[in-house]
Design a protein around this motif. Structure first.
Motif, PDB file in Angstrom:
ATOM      1  N   LEU A   4       0.831  -1.215   0.000  1.00 49.42           N
ATOM      2  CA  LEU A   4       0.000   0.000   0.000  1.00 49.42           C
ATOM      3  C   LEU A   4       0.861   1.258   0.000  1.00 49.42           C
ATOM      4  O   LEU A   4       0.526   2.236  -0.683  1.00 49.42           O
ATOM      5  N   GLU A   5       1.956   1.222   0.738  1.00 48.99           N
ATOM      6  CA  GLU A   5       2.866   2.374   0.740  1.00 48.99           C
ATOM      7  C   GLU A   5       3.519   2.550  -0.631  1.00 48.99           C
ATOM      8  O   GLU A   5       3.641   3.673  -1.139  1.00 48.99           O
ATOM      9  N   GLU A   7       2.267   1.494  -3.468  1.00 50.05           N
ATOM     10  CA  GLU A   7       1.218   1.929  -4.397  1.00 50.05           C
ATOM     11  C   GLU A   7       0.939   3.420  -4.222  1.00 50.05           C
ATOM     12  O   GLU A   7       0.705   4.128  -5.204  1.00 50.05           O
ATOM     13  N   HIS A   8       0.986   3.903  -3.000  1.00 50.59           N
ATOM     14  CA  HIS A   8       0.802   5.334  -2.738  1.00 50.59           C
ATOM     15  C   HIS A   8       1.907   6.137  -3.431  1.00 50.59           C
ATOM     16  O   HIS A   8       1.633   7.156  -4.087  1.00 50.59           O
ATOM     17  N   ASP A   9       3.160   5.683  -3.277  1.00 53.66           N
ATOM     18  CA  ASP A   9       4.287   6.364  -3.930  1.00 53.66           C
ATOM     19  C   ASP A   9       4.126   6.335  -5.452  1.00 53.66           C
ATOM     20  O   ASP A   9       4.349   7.344  -6.129  1.00 53.66           O
ATOM     21  N   GLU A  12       1.588   8.861  -6.493  1.00 59.41           N
ATOM     22  CA  GLU A  12       2.118  10.230  -6.387  1.00 59.41           C
ATOM     23  C   GLU A  12       3.052  10.533  -7.555  1.00 59.41           C
ATOM     24  O   GLU A  12       2.982  11.600  -8.161  1.00 59.41           O
ATOM     25  N   PRO A  77      -7.027   4.290  -7.209  1.00 63.26           N
ATOM     26  CA  PRO A  77      -5.750   3.593  -6.948  1.00 63.26           C
ATOM     27  C   PRO A  77      -5.090   3.182  -8.261  1.00 63.26           C
ATOM     28  O   PRO A  77      -5.765   2.861  -9.240  1.00 63.26           O
TER      29      PRO A  77
END
Length: 188
Positions: A4-5, A7-9, A12, A77
């Motif tokens: 999840l981290e 995927e967040h990066d 961004e 996402p």
């Protein structure tokens, strides 16, 4: 770092890339490629595609990401979007491959050696045994096993691919081994 981290990066970096930030796009591609490769490898294994197709699928996916990056909705996402692209590119690869069966020779080499070692010519008439095979298997066995021709030469003569000749030879030798065993059991 969790998925999840990551995927967040990725999201961004892709948002910044869509706005024109080339460095963010580079970070995105470098970071996401190992994940894409792992997904492609799992999917290729799952659908019976050869391992050699993994890199082709990854390259197709990276090209699709580049060409379609404007279609990604930054409010959603990025993981599912990437998964769909990998799935679609794998499907494209499987369609291009068609129904062709690829068997690495290393996978059947031991089987071929074991079957060739069987003394088929000992007490049984070779021609009688070959009558049990269908063409072109019969011709392939005669050419390679009895006359000593190579796979390449036999494939060219029969207008077949080398892979198809290897598969047909393997199946023919397996059938001959079964016939031999049943003949030996019947005749004691």
């Amino acid at each position: 770092m969790t998925y999840l981290e990551r995927e967040h990066d990725w999201a961004e970096w892709m948002r910044a890339a869509v706005r024109g930030d080339q460095q963010a796009y580079q970070h995105f591609l470098v970071s996401v490629t190992p994940h894409l490769r792992a997904m492609a490898r799992r999917r290729c294994d799952q659908f019976g595609a050869s391992a050699s197709e993994v890199e082709d699928v990854v390259q197709d996916v990276l090209l699709a990401i580049h060409l379609k990056r404007g279609t990604w909705d930054p409010a959603r996402p990025i993981g599912p979007w990437l998964t769909v692209i990998v799935r679609n590119k794998l499907i494209d690869s499987l369609r291009r491959r068609g129904r062709r069966v690829e068997i690495p020779i290393e996978d059947v080499a031991a089987t071929l050696a074991a079957e060739v070692d069987a003394d088929v010519t000992g007490s049984l008439d070779v021609e009688r045994m070959l009558e049990h095979l269908k063409e072109p298997q019969r011709d392939i066995v005669r050419s390679i096993s009895l006359m000593g021709a190579g796979v390449k030469e036999t494939a060219a003569r029969l207008h077949m691919s080398e892979g198809a000749v290897r598969v047909a030879l393997h199946r023919a030798l397996k059938a001959l081994a079964t016939i031999y065993r049943s003949d030996v059991n019947e005749n004691g």
